[in-house]
Design a protein around this motif. Structure first.
Motif, PDB file in Angstrom:
ATOM      1  N   GLY A 197       0.686  -1.299   0.115  1.00  0.00           N
ATOM      2  CA  GLY A 197      -0.012  -0.047  -0.141  1.00  0.00           C
ATOM      3  C   GLY A 197       1.008   1.240  -0.003  1.00  0.00           C
ATOM      4  O   GLY A 197       1.898   1.205  -0.660  1.00  0.00           O
ATOM      5  N   ALA A 198       0.570   2.303   0.856  1.00  0.00           N
ATOM      6  CA  ALA A 198       1.438   3.335   0.893  1.00  0.00           C
ATOM      7  C   ALA A 198       2.781   3.425   1.633  1.00  0.00           C
ATOM      8  O   ALA A 198       3.261   4.265   1.810  1.00  0.00           O
ATOM      9  CB  ALA A 198       0.552   4.468   1.780  1.00  0.00           C
ATOM     10  N   ILE A 199       3.023   2.164   2.057  1.00  0.00           N
ATOM     11  CA  ILE A 199       4.167   1.893   2.936  1.00  0.00           C
ATOM     12  C   ILE A 199       5.302   1.322   2.171  1.00  0.00           C
ATOM     13  O   ILE A 199       4.974   0.116   1.526  1.00  0.00           O
ATOM     14  CB  ILE A 199       4.057   1.124   4.402  1.00  0.00           C
ATOM     15  CG1 ILE A 199       3.068   1.878   4.936  1.00  0.00           C
ATOM     16  CG2 ILE A 199       5.361   1.106   4.998  1.00  0.00           C
ATOM     17  CD1 ILE A 199       2.592   1.323   6.430  1.00  0.00           C
ATOM     18  N   GLU A 200       6.332   1.897   2.131  1.00  0.00           N
ATOM     19  CA  GLU A 200       7.624   1.216   1.339  1.00  0.00           C
ATOM     20  C   GLU A 200       8.837   1.302   2.346  1.00  0.00           C
ATOM     21  O   GLU A 200       9.131   2.458   3.107  1.00  0.00           O
ATOM     22  CB  GLU A 200       7.978   2.218   0.348  1.00  0.00           C
ATOM     23  CG  GLU A 200       9.243   1.644  -0.468  1.00  0.00           C
ATOM     24  CD  GLU A 200       9.461   2.323  -1.614  1.00  0.00           C
ATOM     25  OE1 GLU A 200       8.830   3.287  -2.068  1.00  0.00           O
ATOM     26  OE2 GLU A 200      10.732   1.914  -2.416  1.00  0.00           O
ATOM     27  N   LEU A 201       9.137   0.213   2.493  1.00  0.00           N
ATOM     28  CA  LEU A 201      10.474   0.022   3.869  1.00  0.00           C
ATOM     29  C   LEU A 201      11.698  -0.491   3.086  1.00  0.00           C
ATOM     30  O   LEU A 201      11.508  -1.630   2.429  1.00  0.00           O
ATOM     31  CB  LEU A 201       9.888  -0.674   4.735  1.00  0.00           C
ATOM     32  CG  LEU A 201      10.863  -0.918   6.134  1.00  0.00           C
ATOM     33  CD1 LEU A 201      11.250   0.256   6.723  1.00  0.00           C
ATOM     34  CD2 LEU A 201      10.118  -1.721   7.163  1.00  0.00           C
ATOM     35  N   ILE A 202      12.666   0.173   2.845  1.00  0.00           N
ATOM     36  CA  ILE A 202      13.671  -0.342   2.119  1.00  0.00           C
ATOM     37  C   ILE A 202      14.730  -1.146   3.200  1.00  0.00           C
ATOM     38  O   ILE A 202      15.086  -0.561   4.279  1.00  0.00           O
ATOM     39  CB  ILE A 202      14.693   0.878   1.670  1.00  0.00           C
ATOM     40  CG1 ILE A 202      13.840   1.591   0.385  1.00  0.00           C
ATOM     41  CG2 ILE A 202      15.816   0.256   0.910  1.00  0.00           C
ATOM     42  CD1 ILE A 202      14.455   2.909  -0.049  1.00  0.00           C
ATOM     43  N   HIS A 203      15.127  -2.222   2.939  1.00  0.00           N
ATOM     44  CA  HIS A 203      16.049  -2.949   3.530  1.00  0.00           C
ATOM     45  C   HIS A 203      17.393  -2.646   3.139  1.00  0.00           C
ATOM     46  O   HIS A 203      17.804  -3.011   1.992  1.00  0.00           O
ATOM     47  CB  HIS A 203      15.825  -4.475   3.678  1.00  0.00           C
ATOM     48  CG  HIS A 203      17.176  -5.194   4.262  1.00  0.00           C
ATOM     49  ND1 HIS A 203      17.457  -6.397   3.699  1.00  0.00           N
ATOM     50  CD2 HIS A 203      17.698  -4.929   5.222  1.00  0.00           C
ATOM     51  CE1 HIS A 203      18.559  -6.677   4.263  1.00  0.00           C
ATOM     52  NE2 HIS A 203      18.752  -6.104   5.404  1.00  0.00           N
ATOM     53  N   GLY A 204      18.005  -1.655   3.786  1.00  0.00           N
ATOM     54  CA  GLY A 204      19.527  -1.024   3.366  1.00  0.00           C
ATOM     55  C   GLY A 204      19.889  -0.086   4.300  1.00  0.00           C
ATOM     56  O   GLY A 204      19.368   0.183   5.475  1.00  0.00           O
ATOM     57  N   ASP A 205      20.880   0.770   3.964  1.00  0.00           N
ATOM     58  CA  ASP A 205      21.613   1.690   4.900  1.00  0.00           C
ATOM     59  C   ASP A 205      20.938   3.097   4.614  1.00  0.00           C
ATOM     60  O   ASP A 205      21.210   3.404   3.255  1.00  0.00           O
ATOM     61  CB  ASP A 205      23.188   1.537   4.288  1.00  0.00           C
ATOM     62  CG  ASP A 205      23.969   2.508   5.161  1.00  0.00           C
ATOM     63  OD1 ASP A 205      23.401   3.118   5.917  1.00  0.00           O
ATOM     64  OD2 ASP A 205      25.170   2.339   5.199  1.00  0.00           O
ATOM     65  N   ALA A 206      20.441   3.438   5.488  1.00  0.00           N
ATOM     66  CA  ALA A 206      19.922   4.931   5.346  1.00  0.00           C
ATOM     67  C   ALA A 206      21.100   6.019   4.715  1.00  0.00           C
ATOM     68  O   ALA A 206      20.794   6.739   4.077  1.00  0.00           O
ATOM     69  CB  ALA A 206      19.787   5.609   6.498  1.00  0.00           C
ATOM     70  N   PHE A 207      22.393   5.646   5.041  1.00  0.00           N
ATOM     71  CA  PHE A 207      23.319   6.589   4.473  1.00  0.00           C
ATOM     72  C   PHE A 207      23.743   6.435   2.849  1.00  0.00           C
ATOM     73  O   PHE A 207      24.299   7.242   2.217  1.00  0.00           O
ATOM     74  CB  PHE A 207      24.999   6.754   5.268  1.00  0.00           C
ATOM     75  CG  PHE A 207      24.277   7.035   6.806  1.00  0.00           C
ATOM     76  CD1 PHE A 207      24.591   8.373   6.846  1.00  0.00           C
ATOM     77  CD2 PHE A 207      24.334   6.249   7.790  1.00  0.00           C
ATOM     78  CE1 PHE A 207      24.582   8.891   8.282  1.00  0.00           C
ATOM     79  CE2 PHE A 207      24.174   6.814   9.037  1.00  0.00           C
ATOM     80  CZ  PHE A 207      24.320   8.048   9.017  1.00  0.00           C
ATOM     81  N   ALA A 208      23.158   5.447   2.325  1.00  0.00           N
ATOM     82  CA  ALA A 208      23.247   5.169   0.920  1.00  0.00           C
ATOM     83  C   ALA A 208      22.301   5.881   0.138  1.00  0.00           C
ATOM     84  O   ALA A 208      22.215   5.669  -1.046  1.00  0.00           O
ATOM     85  CB  ALA A 208      23.234   3.688   0.864  1.00  0.00           C
ATOM     86  N   LEU A 209      21.458   6.408   0.768  1.00  0.00           N
ATOM     87  CA  LEU A 209      20.165   6.948   0.041  1.00  0.00           C
ATOM     88  C   LEU A 209      20.547   8.291  -0.681  1.00  0.00           C
ATOM     89  O   LEU A 209      21.155   9.242   0.409  1.00  0.00           O
ATOM     90  CB  LEU A 209      18.920   7.199   0.956  1.00  0.00           C
ATOM     91  CG  LEU A 209      18.206   5.889   1.367  1.00  0.00           C
ATOM     92  CD1 LEU A 209      17.057   6.255   2.438  1.00  0.00           C
ATOM     93  CD2 LEU A 209      17.921   5.136   0.290  1.00  0.00           C
ATOM     94  N   ASP A 210      20.390   8.553  -1.734  1.00  0.00           N
ATOM     95  CA  ASP A 210      21.058   9.910  -2.382  1.00  0.00           C
ATOM     96  C   ASP A 210      19.803  10.858  -2.586  1.00  0.00           C
ATOM     97  O   ASP A 210      18.604  10.516  -2.378  1.00  0.00           O
ATOM     98  CB  ASP A 210      21.911   9.621  -3.582  1.00  0.00           C
ATOM     99  CG  ASP A 210      20.878   8.837  -4.541  1.00  0.00           C
ATOM    100  OD1 ASP A 210      19.708   8.594  -4.392  1.00  0.00           O
ATOM    101  OD2 ASP A 210      21.541   8.115  -5.528  1.00  0.00           O
ATOM    102  N   GLU A 211      20.029  11.976  -3.242  1.00  0.00           N
ATOM    103  CA  GLU A 211      19.070  12.971  -3.365  1.00  0.00           C
ATOM    104  C   GLU A 211      17.877  12.411  -4.140  1.00  0.00           C
ATOM    105  O   GLU A 211      16.614  12.643  -4.339  1.00  0.00           O
ATOM    106  CB  GLU A 211      19.477  14.305  -4.117  1.00  0.00           C
ATOM    107  CG  GLU A 211      20.296  15.020  -3.128  1.00  0.00           C
ATOM    108  CD  GLU A 211      20.957  16.349  -3.752  1.00  0.00           C
ATOM    109  OE1 GLU A 211      20.756  16.550  -4.665  1.00  0.00           O
ATOM    110  OE2 GLU A 211      21.763  16.991  -3.104  1.00  0.00           O
ATOM    111  N   ALA A 212      18.221  11.524  -5.181  1.00  0.00           N
ATOM    112  CA  ALA A 212      17.196  11.129  -6.264  1.00  0.00           C
ATOM    113  C   ALA A 212      16.277  10.093  -5.322  1.00  0.00           C
ATOM    114  O   ALA A 212      14.945  10.096  -5.651  1.00  0.00           O
ATOM    115  CB  ALA A 212      17.920  10.169  -7.256  1.00  0.00           C
ATOM    116  N   ALA A 213      16.669   9.404  -4.417  1.00  0.00           N
ATOM    117  CA  ALA A 213      15.999   8.422  -3.509  1.00  0.00           C
ATOM    118  C   ALA A 213      14.927   9.239  -2.498  1.00  0.00           C
ATOM    119  O   ALA A 213      13.740   8.608  -2.287  1.00  0.00           O
ATOM    120  CB  ALA A 213      16.721   7.657  -2.606  1.00  0.00           C
TER     121      ALA A 213
END
Ligand code: SAM
Length: 220
Positions: free
Chosen positions: A97-113
């Protein structure tokens, strides 16, 4: 803290930070951000927090990120949600639904994400990190959020020599030093919560307060 520390906490089910209810200050103050329904809210270091479910119930699209696969699995299972899964350079995305949970490292998220996030919510994320990582979290990760982004930050304050973190004590002076270069910072509340936290009293704390801040990312 190192990734291994958190993965082990989840493996050993040492997750005293997890709450079986929505964070009261989220319910109390979120509406003051005046974020429209449909806007996307970033939740770094999400754990399996029920706050994700509450934010989605307010009409938001929610983007969480969490290092532990166990936390992610438990979040969907315990909330009776079935997620579809896809991979990207950021990790493994679980979407229900409206929830997306990424299994990953927060510090790897860039501006595009983070490009379409107009809200951000932090409970037990900044205070989970040791001082040097807190500087990266606020100075690098939050810097990737779009200008105009608004958020809530919930912290704890206690005499740091009385206990080793996490959670770490993060005083208002530090919050302002971390965020003020790019964010307007307004403290909404500081409350004595020692009596509500017997596990911290048992660890020897003589004082414990929770503080809530409203943040707004300035343009430029
Ligand atoms: C203290 S818990 C708080 C979880 C959640 N915010 C809550 O209120 O229950 C911190 C969480 O951050 C996760 N974590 C730590 N470092 C992370 C990172 N670099 N990227 C994503 N998640 C991380 C840990 O696995 C842990 O679940």
């Amino acid at each position: 803290m190192e990734a291994d520390f958190w993965l082990q906490r989840w493996r050993e089910n040492q997750i005293g930070f997890h709450q079986a209810h929505t964070t009261p200050s989220l319910e109390r103050y979120w509406s003051t951000l005046e974020l429209p329904r449909g806007s996307r809210v970033f939740v770094p270091l999400a754990g399996k927090s029920l706050d994700l479910v509450w934010l989605a119930a307010q009409g938001h699209r929610v983007l969480g990120v969490e290092l532990s696969a166990l936390a992610v699995e438990q979040f969907f299972a315990e909330n009776g949600l079935t997620a579809t899964v896809h991979e990207s350079r950021y990790g493994r995305h679980h979407v229900a639904g409206a929830i997306e949970l990424i299994h990953g490292d927060a510090f790897a998220l860039d501006e595009a994400a983070l490009a379409d996030c107009s809200g951000v919510y932090d409970r037990a994320a900044l205070i989970a990190l040791p001082p040097a990582t807190r500087a990266r979290y606020a100075g690098e990760l939050y810097a990737r959020l779009p200008s105009g982004c608004r958020g809530l930050l919930v912290t704890l304050e206690y005499p740091q020599p009385q206990k080793k973190g996490p959670p770490f004590s993060v005083e208002e002076t530090e919050v302002r030093a971390l965020y003020a270069p790019r964010w307007d910072v307004e403290r909404l509340e500081r409350r004595d919560v020692l009596a509500e936290e017997p596990r911290f009293v048992a660890e020897g704390l003589t004082a414990l307060s929770s503080a809530v801040y409203r943040l707004r990312h300035r343009p430029g």
